[in-house]
Design a protein around this motif. Structure first.
Motif, PDB file in Angstrom:
ATOM      1  N   THR A 360      52.071 -50.992 -26.445  1.00  0.00           N
ATOM      2  CA  THR A 360      51.989 -51.370 -27.853  1.00  0.00           C
ATOM      3  C   THR A 360      52.065 -50.125 -28.729  1.00  0.00           C
ATOM      4  O   THR A 360      51.604 -49.059 -28.352  1.00  0.00           O
ATOM      5  CB  THR A 360      50.661 -52.098 -28.121  1.00  0.00           C
ATOM      6  OG1 THR A 360      50.474 -53.114 -27.138  1.00  0.00           O
ATOM      7  CG2 THR A 360      50.661 -52.753 -29.498  1.00  0.00           C
ATOM      8  N   TYR A 361      52.626 -50.280 -29.920  1.00  0.00           N
ATOM      9  CA  TYR A 361      52.819 -49.173 -30.872  1.00  0.00           C
ATOM     10  C   TYR A 361      53.741 -48.090 -30.318  1.00  0.00           C
ATOM     11  O   TYR A 361      53.669 -46.927 -30.741  1.00  0.00           O
ATOM     12  CB  TYR A 361      51.478 -48.551 -31.275  1.00  0.00           C
ATOM     13  CG  TYR A 361      50.445 -49.531 -31.742  1.00  0.00           C
ATOM     14  CD1 TYR A 361      50.689 -50.354 -32.838  1.00  0.00           C
ATOM     15  CD2 TYR A 361      49.229 -49.648 -31.087  1.00  0.00           C
ATOM     16  CE1 TYR A 361      49.735 -51.266 -33.261  1.00  0.00           C
ATOM     17  CE2 TYR A 361      48.275 -50.565 -31.512  1.00  0.00           C
ATOM     18  CZ  TYR A 361      48.539 -51.374 -32.600  1.00  0.00           C
ATOM     19  OH  TYR A 361      47.595 -52.288 -33.012  1.00  0.00           O
ATOM     20  N   SER A 362      54.598 -48.445 -29.340  1.00  0.00           N
ATOM     21  CA  SER A 362      55.519 -47.486 -28.720  1.00  0.00           C
ATOM     22  C   SER A 362      54.773 -46.328 -28.063  1.00  0.00           C
ATOM     23  O   SER A 362      55.331 -45.245 -27.877  1.00  0.00           O
ATOM     24  CB  SER A 362      56.510 -46.932 -29.757  1.00  0.00           C
ATOM     25  OG  SER A 362      57.184 -47.974 -30.412  1.00  0.00           O
ATOM     26  N   ALA A 363      53.525 -46.563 -27.704  1.00  0.00           N
ATOM     27  CA  ALA A 363      52.708 -45.507 -27.103  1.00  0.00           C
ATOM     28  C   ALA A 363      52.986 -45.389 -25.605  1.00  0.00           C
ATOM     29  O   ALA A 363      53.525 -46.301 -24.978  1.00  0.00           O
ATOM     30  CB  ALA A 363      51.229 -45.809 -27.331  1.00  0.00           C
ATOM     31  N   ASN A 364      52.607 -44.236 -25.051  1.00  0.00           N
ATOM     32  CA  ASN A 364      52.676 -43.993 -23.613  1.00  0.00           C
ATOM     33  C   ASN A 364      54.049 -44.304 -23.011  1.00  0.00           C
ATOM     34  O   ASN A 364      54.171 -45.097 -22.075  1.00  0.00           O
ATOM     35  CB  ASN A 364      51.593 -44.820 -22.896  1.00  0.00           C
ATOM     36  CG  ASN A 364      51.400 -44.384 -21.455  1.00  0.00           C
ATOM     37  OD1 ASN A 364      51.733 -43.262 -21.079  1.00  0.00           O
ATOM     38  ND2 ASN A 364      50.854 -45.270 -20.639  1.00  0.00           N
ATOM     39  N   PRO A 365      55.102 -43.678 -23.503  1.00  0.00           N
ATOM     40  CA  PRO A 365      56.429 -43.910 -22.918  1.00  0.00           C
ATOM     41  C   PRO A 365      56.514 -43.360 -21.502  1.00  0.00           C
ATOM     42  O   PRO A 365      55.949 -42.305 -21.209  1.00  0.00           O
ATOM     43  CB  PRO A 365      57.366 -43.161 -23.858  1.00  0.00           C
ATOM     44  CG  PRO A 365      56.525 -42.092 -24.466  1.00  0.00           C
ATOM     45  CD  PRO A 365      55.153 -42.677 -24.588  1.00  0.00           C
TER      46      PRO A 365
END
Length: 484
Positions: A360-365
């Protein structure tokens, strides 16, 4: 323009001297008296009016204040119960119930507006602020309707104000890192994206309550309804469950889509979809009959959007959206006990050479398989936002102080508008799949079918299924107008 600036300066001086902002008045003491470093003159601070200051709005204005460069000058909320904490936290800020009255009486005394109200009133409150020359920060989704999103995108350019949508993940490192990986060719050419969420976590696929309730004394129900059709007040709609009703909310897509599709839009430079199809989950009223509740968003859906080729891809891109707990098949590169996305939510990019996913929120790619991540050596070429998602607020404050076109923000309306339109176009397909049909004997049945909509972007119309065009630009309640 010169006269307008003089009026604004005069208004600011009058405002600073008022008792409502006595603390701001203290700041007119010469800089050398206060010792210099860290001091901001009044002209270097952003005076913000908050519209919708309970719940998310409460945390929004608190984050603007934490930036150290903003003062909360005015508060506005239709529900004094919800506004209570903000009123307590900002006792010098004058309080209003009606945003129109606040705009009319105080527009010379603030620079910017933060809007965190239910989706159906976003556009009318935002456009009115922009027409006054105010910078605006608006919670996601930007608008309730496609027409409104297109109108606000154009207005931001016309009125030359700094804009930001409240999808904080746009300021995270994640989208930037994934852009760098993608531009470096680590996963080849992306042709398919999946995004999924465990939302809704509020009721959907249900009948409207037949139990009329008394309106709480603290709530102005007519103002809360705003542009929406009049209905009698019912319990448990305010302050949260409105999200599941089409008159007010935009369902799971509106709540989480801006967070989960930010990365695909950023990485692949997506703009406007060309076609969309959807299937929706059904609700059982009893063991023999399926329910049909056209006023309520369905409990789950699977939407497929097609986007034309961009400068970042070699062909069309297919984006899958899934909500209500539906998830795509786990990638074969992901080990059995490794978390897919963040468990309940995530985004997956599929390229010709590999895959990458985020939470979520483009976190932890992460690249897949996960073992590849320890050996990544790609130069950092996109500037990071200080504080990431938390810095989303301060970024807008600083850009607003600098003025239109002087500093970049992560989610200006030129980006947030097309992103929001894609979500709302997906909702057209969801509503199309949920449109009631009749058997030959006239009995209603729940369709639950998959339909494809073909989109004429220039004219903002579905060309092959006219039933849904009524939702592209809804009719406001009498007395309310967008004022375009």
């Amino acid at each position: 323009m010169k006269e307008e600036n003089q009026n604004k300066d005069a208004g600011r001086r009058a405002f600073i001297k008022s008792a409502a902002v006595a603390t701001a008045a203290f700041m007119i003491v010469p800089r050398h008296v206060l010792g210099g470093k860290g001091f901001l003159a009044p002209s270097d601070r952003l005076l913000i009016a908050g519209v919708g200051v309970g719940g998310k709005g409460e945390s929004d204005i608190a984050n603007f204040y934490k930036s150290g460069k903003a003062d909360i000058a005015f508060l506005c909320d239709v529900d004094t119960r919800r506004a209570a904490n903000s009123v307590k936290n900002f006792p010098k800020a004058k309080f209003y119930k009606d945003w129109r009255e606040m705009y009319d009486k105080e527009h010379k005394n603030f620079d910017a507006v933060s809007i965190s109200t239910p989706d159906h009133n976003h556009a009318i409150q935002t456009l009115a602020a922009m027409q006054l020359g105010k910078h605006v920060y608006v919670q996601k989704p930007l608008t309730h309707d496609i027409y409104e999103a297109r109108a606000l995108t154009a207005a931001a350019k016309k009125y030359k104000v700094v804009t930001q949508m409240g999808n904080q993940g746009a300021s995270n490192d994640g989208p930037r890192q994934m852009r760098e990986w993608y531009d470096a060719g680590l996963i080849g050419d992306v042709h398919t994206v999946y995004a999924w969420t465990d939302r809704p976590v509020w009721p959907q696929g249900i009948a409207w309550s037949e139990n009329k309730a008394d309106v709480p004394a603290e709530l102005d129900w007519d103002l809360w309804l705003g542009t929406a059709p009049y209905k009698d007040y019912v319990n448990k709609l305010v302050p949260f469950n409105w999200r599941g009703w089409w008159d007010y909310g935009t369902g799971a897509l509106g709540d989480m889509g801006c967070h989960l599709l930010e990365a695909p839009f950023s990485v692949l430079n997506l703009k406007y979809a060309s076609e969309v199809q959807a299937s929706v989950g059904s609700v059982y009223v009893d063991e023999f009959k399926r329910g049909y509740f056209p006023d309520s968003c369905p409990p789950s859906s699977h939407v497929t959007l097609k986007f034309p080729k961009t400068d970042k891809t070699k062909g069309d891109i297919t984006v899958h959206w899934m909500d209500g707990g539906i998830q795509p098949e786990r990638p074969e590169e992901l080990e059995a006990n490794e978390t897919f996305g963040d468990g309940g939510n995530g985004t997956l990019f599929i390229g010709t050479k590999g895959k990458m996913m985020s939470s979520t929120y483009s976190a932890n790619p992460r690249l897949l398989p996960l073992s590849k991540n320890k050996d990544i050596k790609v130069p950092e070429k996109f500037a990071r936002v200080k504080g990431g998602a938390d810095g989303h607020y301060g970024q807008w404050v600083e850009a607003s102080i600098a003025g239109y076109g002087k500093q970049q923000v992560s989610s200006p309306f030129e980006i947030a508008g097309p992103l929001t339109e894609a979500l709302l176009m997906a909702n057209l397909a969801i509503r199309g799949a949920d449109i009631q049909r009749k058997n030959s004997d006239g009995r209603a049945y729940f369709p639950g079918r998959n339909i494809k909509l073909l989109w004429d972007n220039a004219n903002m119309r579905v060309t092959n299924f006219d039933d849904v065009n009524q939702y592209v630009k809804r009719e406001y309640r009498k007395g309310w107008s967008l004022g375009v």
